[in-house]
Design an enzyme around this catalytic site. Sequence first.
Site, PDB file in Angstrom:
ATOM      1  N   LYS A 148       0.856  -1.191   0.000  1.00 47.44           N
ATOM      2  CA  LYS A 148       0.000   0.000   0.000  1.00 47.44           C
ATOM      3  C   LYS A 148       0.889   1.238   0.000  1.00 47.44           C
ATOM      4  CE  LYS A 148      -3.909   1.897   2.715  1.00 47.44           C
ATOM      5  NZ  LYS A 148      -4.793   1.626   3.868  1.00 47.44           N
TER       6      LYS A 148
ATOM      7  N   SER B 246      -9.658   1.519   3.150  1.00 45.78           N
ATOM      8  CA  SER B 246      -8.879   2.354   2.254  1.00 45.78           C
ATOM      9  C   SER B 246      -7.847   1.595   1.424  1.00 45.78           C
ATOM     10  CB  SER B 246      -8.160   3.427   3.077  1.00 45.78           C
ATOM     11  OG  SER B 246      -7.248   2.821   3.994  1.00 45.78           O
TER      12      SER B 246
ATOM     13  N   SER C 283      -9.734  -0.974   7.321  1.00 48.86           N
ATOM     14  CA  SER C 283      -9.218  -0.774   5.968  1.00 48.86           C
ATOM     15  C   SER C 283      -8.528  -1.972   5.346  1.00 48.86           C
ATOM     16  CB  SER C 283      -8.262   0.428   5.944  1.00 48.86           C
ATOM     17  OG  SER C 283      -8.979   1.625   6.106  1.00 48.86           O
TER      18      SER C 283
END
Length: 493
Positions: free
Chosen positions: A78, A158, A182
């Site tokens: 990420k 997210s 997330s």
Amino acid sequence: MTELNKLTLADSIKGLKNKDFTSTELVNAHIQQIEKHKNLNAYVTKTFDLALKGAQIADQNYAQNKARTLEGIPFAAKDLFCTKGIRTTACSNILKNFIPNYESSVTQNIFNNGGVMLGKTNMDEFAMGAANITSCFGNVINPWKANNDNSDLVPGGSSGGSAASVSGFMASAALGSDTGGSVRQPASFTGLVGFKPTYGRCSRYGMVSFASSLDQAGIFTRSVLDSAIMLEAMMGFDEKDSTSLKAEVPQLQSAIGSSVKNMKIGVPLSLGEGSIIEPDVMKMWQDTIELLKNAGTEIVDITLPYAKYGVAVYYVIAPAEASSNLSRYDGVRYGLRVERENMTLDEMYEMTRSAGFGEEVKRRIMIGTYVLSSSCMDAYYLKAQKVRSLVANDFNNAFTKVDTILLPAAPSEAFKIGEKQNDPTIMYLNDLFTIPASLAGLPCVSVPAGLSARGLPLGMQIIGKQLDEYNVLKVASTIESGVKHIKFEPKGF
């Protein structure tokens, strides 16, 4: 033979050890898949040259019998894990061209174990979002499609890019971060195993901060065993993080396939009553309860009285911490700087932050600044912290009677892109079932447990006691075995 990029991480390790294929071949298979599915917008920075160099080293190590745990395994990270010499943006215009000069502890741990990085994945800006629609690089598209409906769906957020990369066979595993759900919510939306360890198990050093008392690195994989392998590599004490726990990393792989007979599983069914939970999700919850009963567990009805306030508490505490953390982005030392002639320092701050932050991030900074103001501190922030303690106490009380707790990971299946975009409150409720465990800092996982009537994946969440990742994986492995007749694979991949 199965396409190399479709192998689980554990099977990839086995194949590399048996010399059935090389790491270079494995990495190239993933690179081809990434290029084939660019339209999903899962990656924002590709590091293919670096990955192929790492694969060459891995092949040499296998030839010399010097292979490490993750030798030659292609993973994605990420884009909030700082990677030395590689752009790290948190998918915000304010950091769009930022190149760190140091490595995050979690990515370093994976590199030390032989992992090779394919690239950095898309995400909601500064990890603020539940649908991966707030990124400055545009939204991510879920690899899954509903039956007889070709509409693009959100991958969850997210960590949507990481979820899409693993679900679409563009990485063997992918790092995410989980502040309020997330990792677990996107895992549910994309048919993956998404694990958030106990707060402090993984170092936060080198992770771009959102809410420091909640942020924790997590992992996406296609099997529970793969999660155990990755967690063993990621976790461990780090003196560079003041919240890092001095706790021995357990042998998590031995949890896979272990018997859950006589384990007590807590089920807070009252938390689903009157909520926005969809009928398909409720059915999956009931089916999973039956599956675990048949495996020999004892199902115990429990209550978590304060968990229903979790979303309200989270959206006071997290924005408050974010408003403080994000004050460092001012255009002075790094990141975006907006300049014009005869500009004062205050004007430079104002214009830089106005241009650099997106709407959702601005909204949360404003909320956070408001609840921390002297007139609101007692009424909002301090009260939220008190209720957070009550939520944690609920779990402590429950864990005197049970070993783990069973909850859905999300109240719905993946929804269409843009469907909930204009109503932040509806969007925030996506984290209804994930936030309570985050507030208490507990280990938890989302594991695929069923399909909706429209053929979309649904995830079951298992929550454990602090530092008890072992039992969480044990229950997750049992659920995984019980639904192995279901193919959790998007069509066309």
